[in-house]
Write an enzyme that holds these catalytic residues in place. Structure first.
Site, PDB file in Angstrom:
ATOM      1  N   HIS A 135       1.007  -0.975   0.053  1.00 17.00           N
ATOM      2  CA  HIS A 135       0.003  -0.194   0.143  1.00 17.00           C
ATOM      3  C   HIS A 135       0.841   1.147   0.190  1.00 17.00           C
ATOM      4  O   HIS A 135       2.234   1.231  -0.147  1.00 17.00           O
ATOM      5  CB  HIS A 135      -0.960  -0.409   1.255  1.00 17.00           C
ATOM      6  CG  HIS A 135      -0.034   0.359   2.291  1.00 17.00           C
ATOM      7  ND1 HIS A 135      -1.077   0.436   3.761  1.00 17.00           N
ATOM      8  CD2 HIS A 135       0.888   0.063   2.984  1.00 17.00           C
ATOM      9  CE1 HIS A 135      -0.493   0.522   4.728  1.00 17.00           C
ATOM     10  NE2 HIS A 135       1.219   0.305   4.184  1.00 17.00           N
ATOM     11  N   CYS A 179       5.851   6.613   4.322  1.00 17.88           N
ATOM     12  CA  CYS A 179       4.680   5.909   3.394  1.00 17.88           C
ATOM     13  C   CYS A 179       4.142   6.413   2.137  1.00 17.88           C
ATOM     14  O   CYS A 179       3.055   5.175   1.640  1.00 17.88           O
ATOM     15  CB  CYS A 179       3.812   5.652   4.649  1.00 17.88           C
ATOM     16  SG  CYS A 179       4.035   5.177   6.116  1.00 17.88           S
ATOM     17  N   HIS A 192       5.052  -0.827  -0.139  1.00 17.58           N
ATOM     18  CA  HIS A 192       6.208  -1.060   0.585  1.00 17.58           C
ATOM     19  C   HIS A 192       5.242  -1.907   0.564  1.00 17.58           C
ATOM     20  O   HIS A 192       3.524  -1.460   0.839  1.00 17.58           O
ATOM     21  CB  HIS A 192       6.082   0.059   1.563  1.00 17.58           C
ATOM     22  CG  HIS A 192       5.408   0.714   2.427  1.00 17.58           C
ATOM     23  ND1 HIS A 192       4.880   2.153   2.333  1.00 17.58           N
ATOM     24  CD2 HIS A 192       4.979   0.168   3.900  1.00 17.58           C
ATOM     25  CE1 HIS A 192       3.837   2.035   3.260  1.00 17.58           C
ATOM     26  NE2 HIS A 192       3.799   1.458   3.965  1.00 17.58           N
ATOM     27  N   HIS A 237       3.995  -5.240   3.501  1.00 13.95           N
ATOM     28  CA  HIS A 237       3.387  -5.652   5.690  1.00 13.95           C
ATOM     29  C   HIS A 237       2.848  -7.163   5.114  1.00 13.95           C
ATOM     30  O   HIS A 237       1.931  -7.128   4.118  1.00 13.95           O
ATOM     31  CB  HIS A 237       2.300  -4.884   6.058  1.00 13.95           C
ATOM     32  CG  HIS A 237       2.849  -3.308   6.028  1.00 13.95           C
ATOM     33  ND1 HIS A 237       3.986  -2.867   7.408  1.00 13.95           N
ATOM     34  CD2 HIS A 237       2.533  -1.959   5.646  1.00 13.95           C
ATOM     35  CE1 HIS A 237       3.791  -1.973   7.021  1.00 13.95           C
ATOM     36  NE2 HIS A 237       3.143  -1.580   5.697  1.00 13.95           N
ATOM     37  N   ASP A 243      -4.874 -10.676  -0.500  1.00 16.81           N
ATOM     38  CA  ASP A 243      -3.359 -11.426  -0.212  1.00 16.81           C
ATOM     39  C   ASP A 243      -2.672 -10.795  -1.593  1.00 16.81           C
ATOM     40  O   ASP A 243      -2.934 -11.402  -2.569  1.00 16.81           O
ATOM     41  CB  ASP A 243      -3.578 -12.995  -0.635  1.00 16.81           C
ATOM     42  CG  ASP A 243      -1.477 -13.274   0.738  1.00 16.81           C
ATOM     43  OD1 ASP A 243      -1.199 -13.398   0.882  1.00 16.81           O
ATOM     44  OD2 ASP A 243      -1.266 -14.331  -0.226  1.00 16.81           O
ATOM     45  N   HIS A 244      -1.256 -10.737  -1.393  1.00 14.92           N
ATOM     46  CA  HIS A 244      -0.614 -10.652  -2.563  1.00 14.92           C
ATOM     47  C   HIS A 244      -1.299  -8.962  -3.529  1.00 14.92           C
ATOM     48  O   HIS A 244      -0.775  -9.035  -4.699  1.00 14.92           O
ATOM     49  CB  HIS A 244      -0.267 -11.872  -3.579  1.00 14.92           C
ATOM     50  CG  HIS A 244       0.963 -12.631  -2.734  1.00 14.92           C
ATOM     51  ND1 HIS A 244       0.602 -13.101  -1.550  1.00 14.92           N
ATOM     52  CD2 HIS A 244       2.510 -12.458  -2.932  1.00 14.92           C
ATOM     53  CE1 HIS A 244       2.048 -13.231  -0.813  1.00 14.92           C
ATOM     54  NE2 HIS A 244       3.106 -13.028  -1.849  1.00 14.92           N
ATOM     55  N   GLU A 300      -0.565  -4.386  11.620  1.00 19.11           N
ATOM     56  CA  GLU A 300       0.270  -4.224  10.677  1.00 19.11           C
ATOM     57  C   GLU A 300       1.819  -4.633  10.845  1.00 19.11           C
ATOM     58  O   GLU A 300       2.985  -5.761   9.796  1.00 19.11           O
ATOM     59  CB  GLU A 300       0.315  -2.705  10.264  1.00 19.11           C
ATOM     60  CG  GLU A 300       0.983  -2.895   9.072  1.00 19.11           C
ATOM     61  CD  GLU A 300       0.686  -0.572   8.693  1.00 19.11           C
ATOM     62  OE1 GLU A 300      -0.034  -0.142   8.430  1.00 19.11           O
ATOM     63  OE2 GLU A 300       2.076  -0.255   9.300  1.00 19.11           O
TER      64      GLU A 300
HETATM   65 NI    NI Z   1       2.930   0.498   5.339  1.00 21.29          NI
END
Ligand code: NI
Length: 139
Positions: free
Chosen positions: A17, A36, A42, A44, A82-83, A127
């Site tokens: 995100h 961010c 990036h 998580h 996911d992904h 997160e």
């Molecule tokens: Ni983040």
């Protein structure tokens, strides 16, 4: 009346995100969101916890069908997110910043209407191991 029990199922997913508000200037976005705001995003490794609340069924001893809950979490959340690059691939995040808070909200919105016997009580999203958000359906 049978006892009310809260049951939690946990699952992991990975997603990327970035935080960006189109109503902010480039400078404001940098100031508010810092690293961010990197346009390339990036990732998580998120942990999702779904807690349902219900009466123990006298014939099964369950508050919810565990397989149904697992399948629902997969269909509505894990397989969908996911992904994925949340900002670009998940419709809810086309206009909503994919913070941990908003992820908890979106997971709730996806799961709550599909639960029948046991009701959704809490969605928790980690997160990182040190940062999580809880949503109880309150507005
Ligand atoms: Ni983040």
């Amino acid at each position: 009346m049978s006892a009310i029990v809260y049951l939690t199922r946990k699952a992991e997913f990975s997603a990327s995100h970035l935080y960006h508000n189109p109503q902010f200037s480039a400078e404001e976005n940098k100031r508010v969101f810092g690293k961010c705001n990197n346009p390339n995003g990036h990732g998580h490794n998120y942990v999702l916890e779904v807690t349902v609340k219900g009466q123990i069924d006298a014939t099964t001893g369950f508050v919810v069908d565990l397989k149904q809950l697992k399948d629902l979490m997969h269909q509505e959340v894990l397989d969908a997110l996911d992904h994925r690059f949340l900002n670009k691939e998940i419709p809810e995040f086309f206009s909503l910043i994919p913070t941990t808070e908003n992820l908890a909200l979106v997971c709730w919105q996806r799961l709550a209407p599909k639960l029948a016997a046991a009701r959704l009580h809490r969605v928790r999203i980690y997160e990182t191991p040190d940062l999580f958000a809880d949503f109880y359906g309150e507005v």
